[in-house]
Design an enzyme around this catalytic site. Structure first.
Site, PDB file in Angstrom:
ATOM      1  CG  HIS A 193      -0.198   0.173   2.543  1.00 51.96           C
ATOM      2  ND1 HIS A 193       0.515  -0.869   3.115  1.00 51.96           N
ATOM      3  CD2 HIS A 193      -0.062   1.226   3.394  1.00 51.96           C
ATOM      4  CE1 HIS A 193       1.049  -0.462   4.265  1.00 51.96           C
ATOM      5  NE2 HIS A 193       0.711   0.806   4.450  1.00 51.96           N
ATOM      6  CG  LEU A 194       2.452   3.453  -2.543  1.00 49.39           C
ATOM      7  CD1 LEU A 194       1.891   2.401  -3.491  1.00 49.39           C
ATOM      8  CD2 LEU A 194       3.352   4.425  -3.316  1.00 49.39           C
TER       9      LEU A 194
END
Length: 351
Positions: A193-194
């Site tokens: 994830h970012l």
């Protein structure tokens, strides 16, 4: 939240080249005065989920101050995040595999997903989900997720990074930032994830002068946390940039180093009024698998960039630039080692 709350459906957000904002608004105008289609879709749905009770706490205006000093550190009090957020997962390795038994994003409720981002064209990156961060730092704080069912660990990929950076180019807000915490760099969930969030304050890293190391690769030294810098004048430059960032990140991991990434609208490295494209900062650091650093700071992508979310009012009111910089920089490599590493990375990227 109550179990019987109606689950809204995510919006299918399809975008093309015409949706990219080549020049976002600067700080001389009201940041919310000219939002893009992407900004409106994200912020409207984010606010809707806040009203429906999908978050762990209700986020209102947060006390914010700029610390006196040349680094212009932005300190912000967010006590609820420190008490209400899910405890970070135990990370013990830079190459830790995905664990289906630990919390991961396959467990998100349908209503926590705001948008499904999908670019048009055969060369578009893989689609991304835009989901709420249930313990938000700021208004519009979201997670940018490759398909969660792929169960990818928290190691940066070219496609995920490109999708997130294209989202940055979809925003017209000068304070929309994107970032990544790697394993050993304060990632709290080992599932790829970012982060994306709106911080309506300028940061020094947007315009600090850069020292070239090789074509397209520089170092920022006069910033809160010295960083390697790559730059995209527009979306067309993203495939090559993402390839270079991921090659550099893999080199760091192979050398036993953790890393963080931060992207913001900013000046071209060569300066000279060349416009505001996308600055992408890469930090190399000693792996950190324990608690908070000195001064009560948990040093991750925000702190490295000069944005300090703080957990308690006494700390917010008393912290000085000197204390904050000491805590931040003790996580990083000594300058001679950083410069040697910069030479190594320049050689890797020239191949």
């Amino acid at each position: 939240m109550a179990a019987d709350v109606e689950e809204p459906e995510p919006e299918e957000f399809v975008y093309g080249e015409e949706d990219f904002v080549q020049q976002a608004a600067g700080w001389d105008a009201e940041p919310d005065s000219a939002l893009s289609r992407f900004d409106r879709a994200l912020l409207d749905s984010w606010t809707d989920r806040m009203e429906r009770g999908f978050f762990r706490y209700r986020l209102g205006p947060l006390p914010t101050r700029v610390l006196p000093g040349p680094m212009r550190l932005v300190a912000q009090l967010n006590a609820q995040r420190s008490t209400e957020r899910r405890p970070p997962q135990l990370v013990h390795s830079l190459r830790q595999p995905f664990d289906p038994g630990a919390f991961n994003f396959t467990r998100l409720r349908a209503g926590e997903v705001l948008l499904r981002l999908r670019g048009t064209g055969s060369a578009a990156p893989d689609p991304l989900l835009v989901a709420i961060n249930a313990s938000p730092l700021e208004r519009g704080h979201v997670l940018l997720l490759p398909e969660p069912a792929r169960r990818l660990p928290q190691a940066l990929t070219e496609s995920a990074l490109r999708g997130a950076l294209e989202a940055a180019f979809l925003s017209a807000h000068p304070g929309f930032r994107v970032g990544f915490n790697g394993l050993g760099g304060r990632a709290s969930v080992n599932h790829l994830h970012l982060h994306g969030f709106y911080l309506p304050r300028p940061l020094l890293v947007e315009a600090a002068p850069a020292q070239p190391l090789c074509r397209g690769f520089s170092i920022l030294r006069a910033v809160p946390a010295p960083a390697f810098l790559l730059y995209a004048a527009g979306p067309a430059a993203l495939p090559a940039l993402c390839r270079d960032v991921c090659r550099a990140a893999e080199h760091l991991a192979a050398a036993g180093l953790a890393y963080n990434v931060f992207a913001t609208r900013g000046e071209a490295p060569e300066g000279g009024g060349a416009g505001r494209g996308l600055r992408v900062l890469l930090w190399a650091r000693r792996p950190s698998f324990g608690g908070a650093a000195g001064a009560g700071l948990e040093v991750a992508l925000c702190e490295l960039a000069g944005y300090l979310p703080l957990p308690a009012a006494p700390l917010f009111h008393r912290i000085t630039e000197r204390e904050a910089l000491s805590a931040i920089r003790e996580q990083l490599l000594p300058e001679p080692e950083l410069l040697r590493l910069g030479g190594d990375l320049a050689r890797v990227l020239r191949r």
